[in-house]
Design an enzyme around this catalytic site. Structure first.
Site, PDB file in Angstrom:
ATOM      1  N   ASP A 308       6.737 -27.869  -5.300  1.00 34.61           N
ATOM      2  CA  ASP A 308       7.515 -29.078  -5.090  1.00 34.61           C
ATOM      3  C   ASP A 308       8.934 -28.814  -5.617  1.00 34.61           C
ATOM      4  OD1 ASP A 308       8.290 -31.697  -4.508  1.00 34.61           O
ATOM      5  OD2 ASP A 308       6.393 -32.545  -5.199  1.00 34.61           O
ATOM      6  N   GLU A 497       8.662 -42.399  -5.310  1.00 36.11           N
ATOM      7  CA  GLU A 497       8.136 -41.597  -6.422  1.00 36.11           C
ATOM      8  C   GLU A 497       8.051 -42.416  -7.714  1.00 36.11           C
ATOM      9  OE1 GLU A 497       9.197 -37.426  -6.470  1.00 36.11           O
ATOM     10  OE2 GLU A 497      10.074 -37.591  -4.478  1.00 36.11           O
TER      11      GLU A 497
END
Length: 614
Positions: A308, A497
């Site tokens: 990521d 997020e």
């Protein structure tokens, strides 16, 4: 003697030229050769520096054609909201991608790069692209074939901008709606998530019958590389805290969080992204057992594993505290490509040192590079490295907007319809003198799209969508204006997020006040725009009809399609709707299951006419 010397020199020259001609034939450049043959030939020619370059993906802000060439960079990307210019056209995007590509193909071996972006509900960073409902809404449709068509449409719009790689789908199984990424999850149910992996052949193309299942596959210039994420357990963290710790035994991990990966691999997904989260205290970016041991060796995943964004930095606390250690841990765990947007020179220097000093074997580097190159050969980028301007015409086309509108109406979940089944409020009559539309979300396209739209955290405001309405009317206004009924649209503000982690899940102000003022005075339907179930228990009694609309995207007309009866309500809850946050986490089949509306719940209505033409 002189004649013999001339003869020998002639033979030597002839032999040398033959050798040079042989050298000019490079198997990796020959599309008639098998991909395995091309990969092995190319890897055998590469220096360590060239191999490490292939393992890097850097951010466009820090990239240039010269830099891509100098460091042999294998991939460039856009972080959330990173664009070449505000409201950039498709041609501007293509120009940028092709400029980076010029740098890549001008290197000694001419290995093309690919460009990655978060196209997670349509090509959502791009101005004028079609924005589809977020995954939670698609989960409510229970329609894998629809999701596959959305994948194909999204792929076309991505290619319209010259980009070849999307970080989608998210196949997280969200087990706690307090998680700020819950709307990126199709469902709390692993089986429903598995079914929705049908988006992968939409994005990449169908694997032909003559190819083995599980091999990364992409077909043609109208398809893109997909990425199943985030491996593994990202939706199961304690209290839904983003990037936190998922505490569950191995059987539970395999039963709940792993099944989506089985299907993704069998459908030929090209890449898998590792999760920021931990499993029982061990950072996934450093988990060799699950990345190399299980994903690569047991499941035989043949694509590449990508980190990521700055994922290996977060192996340590604080992040980047010991980058050399983080690189060693990440590479050794089995990560092949590293999303290192800015600090790529430090990565190159440290990884070079680790290999030269035998902390990391060359075989691990070669495994990473083989996987990346295999995908590049499969996608045909060696033969056609530059983007095709003719695909620009697909960006935001009417056909895709109609598809998004279809997805919106199929995603609507009707939770309440009148005080009893024989006195429904929906579908609403159209021929009435006066309708009140109220609420913060009725006239705000940005709110309806949610996070990951234009910018990482989403935006507020409109784009060519106008509704005349009253945002937060008082009760007196409602009573005194002779409305036949009211439509109240309220919900969450955009987030993405960890910024969406929320421990109370209440509707933001002035949502509750609007519901109370309007629904206390007049017949009303309340539409909730949200990325997850929210607290509505205190208001349900005063609401005549209640609709979960999720985050519908750019084609909100699909909501009106079902409200007014042009189509029937068919959506079913993709996750449990709780009564109070004190019950969380609570998922279907839990012993303490006591929902306000259970998983799979959804009332149906019939269309008021047989056929509706858009």
């Amino acid at each position: 003697m002189a004649k013999i010397s001339i003869l020998l020199v002639g033979l030597w020259v002839l032999g040398s030229w033959t050798g040079l001609l042989d050298a000019e034939y490079m198997k990796y450049k020959d599309p008639k050769q098998s991909i395995d043959t091309r990969v092995e030939d190319l890897v055998s020619r590469m220096t360590l520096e060239e191999k490490i370059g292939q393992m890097l993906q850097i951010e466009r802000k820090y990239a240039s054609a010269d830099l891509v060439k100098k460091y042999f960079i294998g991939s460039v990307m856009s972080e959330g909201g990173s664009v070449p210019a505000p409201q950039a056209s498709a041609e501007t995007w293509i120009d940028m991608v092709n400029e980076f590509q010029k740098g890549a193909v001008s290197t000694r071996l001419g290995i093309p790069m690919f460009y990655g972006i978060d196209a997670v509900h349509g090509h959502n960073t791009i101005y004028k692209a079609t924005i589809f409902p977020h995954n939670i809404g698609l989960g409510a449709t229970r329609d894998p074939e629809l999701v596959k068509r959305i994948g194909a449409a999204t792929a076309l719009e991505i290619r319209a901008t010259g980009i070849q790689y999307t970080y989608a789908p998210c196949i997280a199984v969200c087990r706690d709606p307090r998680w700020g990424r819950c709307y990126e999850s199709y469902s709390e149910d692993p089986k429903l998530v598995q079914a929705m992996t049908e988006i992968i052949p939409g994005l990449q193309g169908e694997i032909p019958d003559n190819l083995p299942k599980g091999v990364p596959f992409i077909t043609g210039k109208e398809k893109v590389l997909a990425c199943a994420k985030h491996y593994v357990g990202d939706g199961g963290t304690i209290n839904g805290i983003d990037e936190n710790n998922t505490v569950i035994d191995r059987d539970g991990l395999m039963r709940i969080h792993m099944p989506g990966y089985f299907n993704s691999i069998s459908k030929g997904v090209a890449s898998i992204m590792v999760s920021y989260s931990s499993w029982n205290g061990e950072k996934m970016h450093a988990n060799q057992d699950l990345i190399t041991g299980y994903l690569k060796n047991t499941l035989h995943f043949k694509g590449f594993v990508i980190s990521d964004f700055e994922g290996i930095d977060r192996i340590t606390s604080p992040p980047h505290a010991n980058f050399t250690y983080s690189i060693e841990a990440g590479v050794s765990a089995g990560i092949d490509m590293f999303m290192n947007p800015k600090l790529y020179i430090e990565f190159i220097e440290d990884l070079t040192m680790l290999v030269k000093n035998k902390f990391i074997p060359m075989s691990r580097i070669d495994d990473a590079v083989r996987r990346i190159l295999w995908v590049k050969f499969m996608m045909g980028i060696f033969e056609t490295p530059f983007a095709d301007y003719s695909l620009v015409r697909y960006l935001g086309i009417q056909k895709h907007r109609q598809l998004a509108r279809e997805a919106v109406r199929k995603s609507m979940v009707l939770l309440k319809n009148g005080e009893s089944a024989d006195k429904p409020l929906l579908p609403l009559p159209k021929k009435v003198p006066k309708i009140l539309v109220a609420g913060s979300h009725a006239d705000n396209l940005g709110y309806q799209c949610g996070g990951w739209t234009i910018k990482w955290q989403g935006v507020s405001g409109n784009n060519l969508l106008k509704v005349v309405y009253k945002d937060n009317p008082d009760a007196e206004f409602v009573k005194s204006n002779g409305f036949s009924y009211a439509i109240v649209v309220v919900g969450e503000h955009p987030y993405a997020e960890m910024h969406g982690d929320n421990m109370n899940l209440t509707i933001p102000d002035h949502g509750p006040e609007t519901i109370t003022n309007v629904c206390g005075a007049i017949k009303c339907v309340v539409i909730i725009i949200s990325g997850r179930p929210v607290v509505i228990e205190p208001y349900v009694g005063s609401i005549d009809a209640l609709v979960a609309a999720w985050l519908p995207g750019s084609e909100g007309q699909g909501v009106a399609d079902v409200l007014f009866g042009d189509y029937g309500f068919t959506g079913k809850l993709p996750r449990t709707w709780f009564k109070t946050v004190d019950q969380l986490p609570m998922n279907v089949e839990d012993p303490h299951y006591d929902p306000l509306f259970p998983f799979g719940f959804g009332l149906s209505t019939k269309p008021t006419k047989g056929f509706y033409s858009e």
